[in-house]
Design a protein around this motif. Structure first.
Motif, PDB file in Angstrom:
ATOM      1  N   SER A 285      41.646  23.891  31.962  1.00 61.39           N
ATOM      2  CA  SER A 285      41.371  22.485  32.267  1.00 61.39           C
ATOM      3  C   SER A 285      42.529  21.855  33.036  1.00 61.39           C
ATOM      4  N   SER A 286      43.767  22.263  32.696  1.00 66.71           N
ATOM      5  CA  SER A 286      44.924  21.770  33.446  1.00 66.71           C
ATOM      6  C   SER A 286      44.884  22.278  34.891  1.00 66.71           C
ATOM      7  N   PHE A 287      44.459  23.519  35.070  1.00 65.81           N
ATOM      8  CA  PHE A 287      44.344  24.095  36.406  1.00 65.81           C
ATOM      9  C   PHE A 287      43.294  23.353  37.232  1.00 65.81           C
ATOM     10  N   ILE A 288      42.167  23.040  36.618  1.00 64.88           N
ATOM     11  CA  ILE A 288      41.126  22.284  37.316  1.00 64.88           C
ATOM     12  C   ILE A 288      41.634  20.892  37.682  1.00 64.88           C
ATOM     13  N   THR A 289      42.394  20.271  36.777  1.00 64.50           N
ATOM     14  CA  THR A 289      42.962  18.951  37.058  1.00 64.50           C
ATOM     15  C   THR A 289      43.899  19.011  38.267  1.00 64.50           C
ATOM     16  N   ASP A 290      44.705  20.060  38.345  1.00 64.65           N
ATOM     17  CA  ASP A 290      45.591  20.222  39.505  1.00 64.65           C
ATOM     18  C   ASP A 290      44.787  20.345  40.798  1.00 64.65           C
ATOM     19  N   ILE A 291      43.683  21.063  40.754  1.00 61.43           N
ATOM     20  CA  ILE A 291      42.837  21.204  41.940  1.00 61.43           C
ATOM     21  C   ILE A 291      42.244  19.854  42.334  1.00 61.43           C
ATOM     22  N   ILE A 292      41.855  19.050  41.356  1.00 64.92           N
ATOM     23  CA  ILE A 292      41.309  17.716  41.645  1.00 64.92           C
ATOM     24  C   ILE A 292      42.356  16.859  42.349  1.00 64.92           C
ATOM     25  N   PHE A 293      43.605  16.902  41.868  1.00 69.01           N
ATOM     26  CA  PHE A 293      44.679  16.147  42.516  1.00 69.01           C
ATOM     27  C   PHE A 293      44.951  16.677  43.925  1.00 69.01           C
ATOM     28  N   LEU A 294      44.856  17.993  44.102  1.00 62.84           N
ATOM     29  CA  LEU A 294      45.065  18.578  45.417  1.00 62.84           C
ATOM     30  C   LEU A 294      43.990  18.123  46.396  1.00 62.84           C
TER      31      LEU A 294
ATOM     32  N   ALA B 233      36.908  34.325  33.799  1.00 58.94           N
ATOM     33  CA  ALA B 233      37.363  35.653  34.199  1.00 58.94           C
ATOM     34  C   ALA B 233      37.076  35.939  35.668  1.00 58.94           C
ATOM     35  N   GLY B 234      35.956  35.387  36.168  1.00 57.31           N
ATOM     36  CA  GLY B 234      35.577  35.715  37.533  1.00 57.31           C
ATOM     37  C   GLY B 234      35.974  34.704  38.580  1.00 57.31           C
ATOM     38  N   ILE B 235      36.227  33.447  38.156  1.00 57.91           N
ATOM     39  CA  ILE B 235      36.367  32.391  39.155  1.00 57.91           C
ATOM     40  C   ILE B 235      37.811  31.960  39.404  1.00 57.91           C
ATOM     41  N   VAL B 236      38.712  32.193  38.467  1.00 58.35           N
ATOM     42  CA  VAL B 236      40.091  31.712  38.641  1.00 58.35           C
ATOM     43  C   VAL B 236      40.756  32.293  39.895  1.00 58.35           C
ATOM     44  N   PRO B 237      40.684  33.612  40.131  1.00 58.12           N
ATOM     45  CA  PRO B 237      41.291  34.125  41.378  1.00 58.12           C
ATOM     46  C   PRO B 237      40.672  33.502  42.635  1.00 58.12           C
ATOM     47  N   GLU B 238      39.356  33.275  42.601  1.00 57.27           N
ATOM     48  CA  GLU B 238      38.701  32.661  43.753  1.00 57.27           C
ATOM     49  C   GLU B 238      39.165  31.225  43.954  1.00 57.27           C
ATOM     50  N   LEU B 239      39.364  30.500  42.845  1.00 55.70           N
ATOM     51  CA  LEU B 239      39.836  29.121  42.955  1.00 55.70           C
ATOM     52  C   LEU B 239      41.246  29.072  43.544  1.00 55.70           C
ATOM     53  N   VAL B 240      42.090  30.025  43.151  1.00 59.50           N
ATOM     54  CA  VAL B 240      43.456  30.067  43.689  1.00 59.50           C
ATOM     55  C   VAL B 240      43.430  30.303  45.192  1.00 59.50           C
ATOM     56  N   ILE B 241      42.588  31.238  45.614  1.00 55.05           N
ATOM     57  CA  ILE B 241      42.515  31.558  47.052  1.00 55.05           C
ATOM     58  C   ILE B 241      41.931  30.393  47.839  1.00 55.05           C
ATOM     59  N   ILE B 242      40.832  29.822  47.348  1.00 52.46           N
ATOM     60  CA  ILE B 242      40.097  28.807  48.103  1.00 52.46           C
ATOM     61  C   ILE B 242      40.831  27.469  48.149  1.00 52.46           C
ATOM     62  N   PHE B 243      41.410  27.058  47.025  1.00 53.55           N
ATOM     63  CA  PHE B 243      41.970  25.714  46.955  1.00 53.55           C
ATOM     64  C   PHE B 243      43.488  25.652  47.114  1.00 53.55           C
ATOM     65  N   ILE B 244      44.160  26.786  47.106  1.00 57.10           N
ATOM     66  CA  ILE B 244      45.622  26.765  47.226  1.00 57.10           C
ATOM     67  C   ILE B 244      46.090  27.590  48.426  1.00 57.10           C
ATOM     68  N   ILE B 245      45.764  28.884  48.437  1.00 56.52           N
ATOM     69  CA  ILE B 245      46.303  29.770  49.470  1.00 56.52           C
ATOM     70  C   ILE B 245      45.756  29.426  50.855  1.00 56.52           C
ATOM     71  N   ILE B 246      44.439  29.315  50.978  1.00 56.27           N
ATOM     72  CA  ILE B 246      43.836  29.049  52.294  1.00 56.27           C
ATOM     73  C   ILE B 246      44.233  27.669  52.831  1.00 56.27           C
ATOM     74  N   PRO B 247      44.157  26.572  52.034  1.00 57.60           N
ATOM     75  CA  PRO B 247      44.620  25.277  52.569  1.00 57.60           C
ATOM     76  C   PRO B 247      46.088  25.274  52.969  1.00 57.60           C
ATOM     77  N   MET B 248      46.945  25.944  52.183  1.00 65.49           N
ATOM     78  CA  MET B 248      48.361  26.017  52.558  1.00 65.49           C
ATOM     79  C   MET B 248      48.531  26.741  53.881  1.00 65.49           C
ATOM     80  N   LEU B 249      47.764  27.824  54.066  1.00 69.47           N
ATOM     81  CA  LEU B 249      47.831  28.561  55.327  1.00 69.47           C
ATOM     82  C   LEU B 249      47.381  27.682  56.491  1.00 69.47           C
ATOM     83  N   TYR B 250      46.304  26.944  56.295  1.00 63.85           N
ATOM     84  CA  TYR B 250      45.766  26.121  57.380  1.00 63.85           C
ATOM     85  C   TYR B 250      46.714  24.971  57.726  1.00 63.85           C
ATOM     86  N   LEU B 251      47.238  24.305  56.699  1.00 62.53           N
ATOM     87  CA  LEU B 251      48.176  23.217  56.959  1.00 62.53           C
ATOM     88  C   LEU B 251      49.456  23.733  57.615  1.00 62.53           C
ATOM     89  N   SER B 252      49.865  24.941  57.254  1.00 68.36           N
ATOM     90  CA  SER B 252      51.043  25.537  57.903  1.00 68.36           C
ATOM     91  C   SER B 252      50.769  25.794  59.374  1.00 68.36           C
TER      92      SER B 252
END
Length: 267
Positions: free
Chosen positions: A125-134, A221-240
């Motif tokens: 839930s804390s991880f989802i909250t961080d994504i909402i703020f992002l 189990a199945g969605i956390v890695p996808e959330l990391v890639i979609i909402f953190i890694i890819i946006p950071m790459l694009y903004l960079s």
């Protein structure tokens, strides 16, 4: 909007400063004093003033070209905000469901095996909250760029017109950043979609299936890695990428290095 914040009023000030810069440069150039360190500023300031005047006169063309380039990319601010808000709504829905299950686990009499899920649930839930703020950061950045890009370009031109090149570096970076992010930021949801193996609609569908403990465990189990890639890694790459383009274009415009004048720190 008051005239003090109008981009055309800023350009009017910039033209006056460019005229002053040209005048000072011509005075330095014509000084009957054989001091090379002083006289060399004459042609520099005159050329800088002409350069700033060119930017002032093509300001309208730049604004028109920005809109045309964005249209060619097939994106607009309306689709950008609607996509990000939809993702944020999905995250809010998932957060409420996870909090509900966490409340049941921590307040009801349940088995020890289920009680062990309390801490992972809290972390999820804390991880989802961080994504909402992002996602809110993306919305705030988009609103700032959309509402202020004309002002930012005008201020950048104003800085270009200052004498002795004291604002040329930051002025060029300001112009390039406003242009690059206005054109490129609305493409972020499309970039995420193209770079990820899972569609954003599928992510929302998976989050909506969290209704009980069994579906929760399978989903986490199945969605956390996808959330990391979609909402953190890819946006950071694009903004960079956008930041790199901005710095390169800013160096070409201002003739010196600079930094992106937007808060892009994601952590």
């Amino acid at each position: 909007m008051s005239s003090g914040y109008s981009p055309f009023y800023i350009l009017y000030i910039a033209m006056n400063i460019a005229t002053l810069t040209y005048t000072i440069g011509s005075l330095f150039y014509g000084l009957p004093i054989p001091i090379y360190g002083l006289k060399k500023w004459g042609p520099r300031m005159m050329s800088d003033a002409i350069y700033a005047a060119v930017w002032i006169n093509i300001y309208g063309v730049i604004i028109f070209a920005i809109g045309q380039i964005q249209s060619l990319l097939g994106v607009d601010w309306g689709s950008f905000f609607s996509s990000i808000l939809q993702l944020q709504a999905n995250m809010f829905s998932a957060l409420i469901q996870v909090k509900s299950i966490y409340y049941i686990i921590t307040t009801e009499k349940i088995s020890m095996a289920l009680a062990l899920l309390a801490d992972p649930l809290l972390q999820f839930s804390s991880f989802i909250t961080d994504i909402i703020f992002l996602l809110q950061f993306f919305i705030d950045l988009g609103e700032f760029i959309q509402q202020s890009y004309m002002i930012l370009i005008a201020i950048g031109i104003l800085l270009l017109s200052l004498p002795f090149r004291i604002g040329k570096g930051i002025g060029g970076t300001l112009i390039s950043s406003a242009i690059t992010f206005y054109i490129g930021l609305p493409y972020l949801p499309v970039f995420i979609q193209e770079m990820s193996s899972t569609s954003l609609a599928q992510i929302g569908s998976q989050l909506s299936t969290i209704t009980d403990v069994n579906t929760l465990v399978a989903t986490i189990a199945g969605i956390v890695p996808e959330l990391v890639i979609i909402f953190i890694i890819i946006p950071m790459l694009y903004l960079s990428i956008l930041a790199g383009i901005s710095l390169g274009l800013g160096n070409a415009i201002g003739g010196s290095s600079g930094r992106v004048p937007f808060p892009l720190d994601l952590f």
